[in-house]
Design an enzyme around this catalytic site. Structure first.
Site, mmCIF file in Angstrom:
data_model
loop_
_atom_site.group_PDB
_atom_site.id
_atom_site.type_symbol
_atom_site.label_atom_id
_atom_site.label_comp_id
_atom_site.label_asym_id
_atom_site.label_seq_id
_atom_site.Cartn_x
_atom_site.Cartn_y
_atom_site.Cartn_z
ATOM 1 N NE ARG A 14 -3.413 13.387 0.646
ATOM 2 C CZ ARG A 14 -2.891 12.165 0.651
ATOM 3 N NH1 ARG A 14 -1.720 11.939 0.089
ATOM 4 N NH2 ARG A 14 -3.514 11.162 1.195
ATOM 5 C CE LYS A 17 5.802 13.131 -0.171
ATOM 6 N NZ LYS A 17 4.467 13.624 0.178
ATOM 7 C CB ALA A 36 4.001 -0.050 -2.174
ATOM 8 C CG HIS A 52 -1.076 6.369 -3.398
ATOM 9 N ND1 HIS A 52 0.024 6.921 -4.004
ATOM 10 C CD2 HIS A 52 -1.338 7.154 -2.332
ATOM 11 C CE1 HIS A 52 0.403 7.979 -3.340
ATOM 12 N NE2 HIS A 52 -0.407 8.156 -2.306
ATOM 13 N NE ARG A 56 0.826 2.444 -8.492
ATOM 14 C CZ ARG A 56 0.535 2.225 -7.222
ATOM 15 N NH1 ARG A 56 0.625 3.184 -6.346
ATOM 16 N NH2 ARG A 56 0.148 1.032 -6.811
ATOM 17 C CD GLU A 64 1.253 -4.549 -1.109
ATOM 18 O OE1 GLU A 64 1.202 -5.383 -0.178
ATOM 19 O OE2 GLU A 64 0.250 -4.012 -1.613
ATOM 20 C CG ASP A 86 5.145 6.921 -3.089
ATOM 21 O OD1 ASP A 86 5.484 7.505 -2.057
ATOM 22 O OD2 ASP A 86 4.223 7.310 -3.829
#
Length: 176
Positions: A14, A17, A36, A52, A56, A64, A86
């Site tokens: 948190r 970043k 992802a 998330h 975005r 993924e 990420d």
């Protein structure tokens, strides 16, 4: 950031970043690929992934891939695109649970980065700033994450550390 750069964005949980990394990618002006590494193994993680995606917004192509990161980057990091990975921390935990050697996979990733000509932004947790984990597995993971971050930081031209939503450039290419 120019279209010729690759960046590692580090920070704690948190810390901001991911938001910072997304802003970097938005500023490039190329097709945005969100790679992802998370898997929705429970309801809470499913909710995090959905949050998330909502944050975005539009304009992202989401891929993924929890394990085969280099294969996915080989397919997705092409002309006219910027890839946001990420995150490396979840990728590492996926590798550990799949009993794959993180050091071998990190070396594969560095070999890919040596020849890649397209921008990639990596997000990774800095887990070594907190309490010492109280289990051998926790300490081994913390150590593996620290080694992975060092390996990737050495291989990319830009590294930023984010705390409280504020970036501190640790390594910044002259191309920017």
């Amino acid at each position: 950031m120019t279209a010729a750069t690759t960046t590692l964005v580090l920070g704690g949980a948190r810390s901001g970043k991911s938001s910072f990394a997304e802003r970097l990618v938005d500023g490039i002006g190329l097709t945005k690929i969100y790679l992802a590494t998370a898997t929705a193994g429970d309801d809470e993680m499913h909710a995090r992934i959905a949050q998330h995606r909502n944050q975005r917004g539009e304009g992202w192509i989401t891929i993924e891939e929890p394990l085969a990161l280099v294969d996915a980057l080989t397919r997705e990091a092409t002309v006219g695109r910027v890839v946001l990975v990420d995150c490396l921390t979840l990728w590492l935990s996926n590798l550990v649970f799949a009993e794959r050697d993180p050091e071998i996979e990190a070396k594969r990733l560095v070999r890919f980065l040596d020849v890649s000509r397209y921008p990639i932004v990596f997000v990774s947790n800095e887990v070594g700033l907190g309490l010492v984990p109280d289990t051998p597995l926790g300490r081994a993971f913390r150590d593996a994450q620290g080694r992975l971050n060092q390996i990737i930081a050495a291989a990319v031209p830009n590294v930023a550390f984010v705390a409280a939503g504020l970036p501190l450039w640790l390594k910044h290419s002259q191309e920017n």
